[in-house]
Design an enzyme around this catalytic site. Sequence first.
Site, PDB file in Angstrom:
ATOM      1  CG  HIS A   1      46.669 136.937  36.505  1.00 21.57           C
ATOM      2  ND1 HIS A   1      47.809 136.521  36.876  1.00 21.57           N
ATOM      3  CD2 HIS A   1      45.902 137.020  37.456  1.00 21.57           C
ATOM      4  CE1 HIS A   1      48.015 136.532  38.354  1.00 21.57           C
ATOM      5  NE2 HIS A   1      46.643 136.518  38.882  1.00 21.57           N
TER       6      HIS A   1
ATOM      7  CG  ASP B   1      47.972 134.795  41.992  1.00 23.74           C
ATOM      8  OD1 ASP B   1      47.103 134.958  41.157  1.00 23.74           O
ATOM      9  OD2 ASP B   1      48.281 135.917  42.988  1.00 23.74           O
TER      10      ASP B   1
ATOM     11  CD  GLU C   1      46.174 140.337  38.742  1.00 22.48           C
ATOM     12  OE1 GLU C   1      45.177 140.578  39.521  1.00 22.48           O
ATOM     13  OE2 GLU C   1      46.944 139.800  39.185  1.00 22.48           O
ATOM     14  CD  GLU C   2      49.644 138.797  40.967  1.00 25.41           C
ATOM     15  OE1 GLU C   2      49.171 139.773  41.689  1.00 25.41           O
ATOM     16  OE2 GLU C   2      49.222 137.759  41.169  1.00 25.41           O
TER      17      GLU C   2
ATOM     18  CG  ASP D   1      43.409 135.965  40.006  1.00 24.48           C
ATOM     19  OD1 ASP D   1      44.239 135.070  40.373  1.00 24.48           O
ATOM     20  OD2 ASP D   1      43.461 137.254  39.960  1.00 24.48           O
TER      21      ASP D   1
ATOM     22  CG  HIS E   1      51.237 137.659  46.072  1.00 21.12           C
ATOM     23  ND1 HIS E   1      50.809 138.936  46.222  1.00 21.12           N
ATOM     24  CD2 HIS E   1      50.371 137.203  45.184  1.00 21.12           C
ATOM     25  CE1 HIS E   1      49.747 139.183  45.159  1.00 21.12           C
ATOM     26  NE2 HIS E   1      49.550 138.129  44.247  1.00 21.12           N
TER      27      HIS E   1
HETATM   28 ZN   LIG Z   1      45.945 136.555  40.598  1.00 16.60          ZN
END
Ligand SMILES: [Zn+2]
Length: 467
Positions: A285, A297, A332-333, A360, A431
């Site tokens: 993503h 990420d 995606e998130e 991912d 994150h």
């Molecule tokens: Zn991810």
Amino acid sequence: MTKHMFLKAATGVAFLLSASTALKADVVPVSDDTRETAAMLRDKALKSDAAYEILESLTTEVGPRLGGSEKEAEAARWAVAKLKALGFDKVYTEPVTVSKWERISESASVVAPYTQPLSITALGKSAATPEGGITAEIVHIPTYEALLEADPADIEGKIVFISNRMERFKTGAGYGPAVQARGKGAAEAARKGAKAIIIRSIGTDSHRLPHTGGVNYEEGTPPIAAAALSNPDADLLERMLDRGKPISIHVDVQTKFHGDVTMHNVIGEITGREKPEEVILMGSHLDSWDLGTGAIDDGAGVAITVAAADMIQDLTKERPRRTLRVVLFASEELGLIGAKQYAEAHKDDVANHVIGAESDFGAGPVWALASKVSTGSVHVVDTMAQLMQPLGVVRHGREAGGGPDVGQMVKIGMPGIDLMQDGTDYFDLHHTADDTLDKVDPEALKQNVAAWVVFAYIAAEWPGDFR
Ligand SMILES: [Zn+2]
């Protein structure tokens, strides 16, 4: 050796095959040429900086790219230009509708009986507190399950604090149980009358950077502000609570919803020479959270899949039999938005999606290969695993899910492969503002590409069916 036997192949290399499939006459073998080319690609990948260069470019020239934001649109333009510059045969986009959310500010502090600032981040898609924030007593709830059981009389008018701590595993298996508090806690707390919710970050680290991530509300319940505390701040609150007095905190979260906007899945293809309509789906993503630069990420996944497809086009004499389709999914998130819309748009074309996989899970090395394929094609995945053995990859017995995005196609019938990465440290950074390029080991990135070229090349070249 009841289940397996070694066969001596013409090349003089021993290959591990499933005895049950090796004995069947109708099994379509993987040719020696295909094996040799896959091994050549693997060895070249181990010496290539291509993935690191792509990741360096994305994290330097674009950086944070929150789903639905102008930065995500900028990332899509970066991706189109990059795929074209690399010489992909086809580069195109597909529109994705995303509800745009904006983080404005967040702060929190303990106000009684002690006074201390707290390190928090608003969770993605969090509602705002009233302007100026709110002050209320916290109610300590250990887990999401405990919140489900809690008496609304104990919750009403308070700020819910869920303290569950994520456990560290190589496979990331601690994430699923812990993340319930983030994804579903706010809706349940709101339903029981809470004024806001703060959770212990869903992360395995001990640094003071909180982990953001998506939150989901329920129809019909007014959404409340939702934020995550860093792990040390959650520890601090727990120590204060241990002293037995009521604890009041002040939380100020300002966010804004802007309605629907159009983002894009970005797609690059290496067109198959014999069956161009049949595709090998290679997913990752393109969006990231806004706190770091989205290196692990999922910049790493973007870099690994793009570099792998590019290497196959550059180093093979002719195009593989089938098309390699690299899809960089949007948003995606925010809830697999791009992937769900891709699956909807391509649901009548699942039959041409031969097999798919996703990168991912950061930039850690691939250590195992799992599959969801027909029994008649298990031997092909065994061959992939054999060729990945020098990379430290083992065959895994679990059924592949295909990853969060590509998994949307696996759910509707596409065979899938999981190139399982070592995620031991992944949730230390996941994150957070610390998701930056310096955390990526360039050697591990090369190892990933080496595993991916073996998978993608064999899947595209082997003439049989994985269904
Ligand atoms: Zn991810």
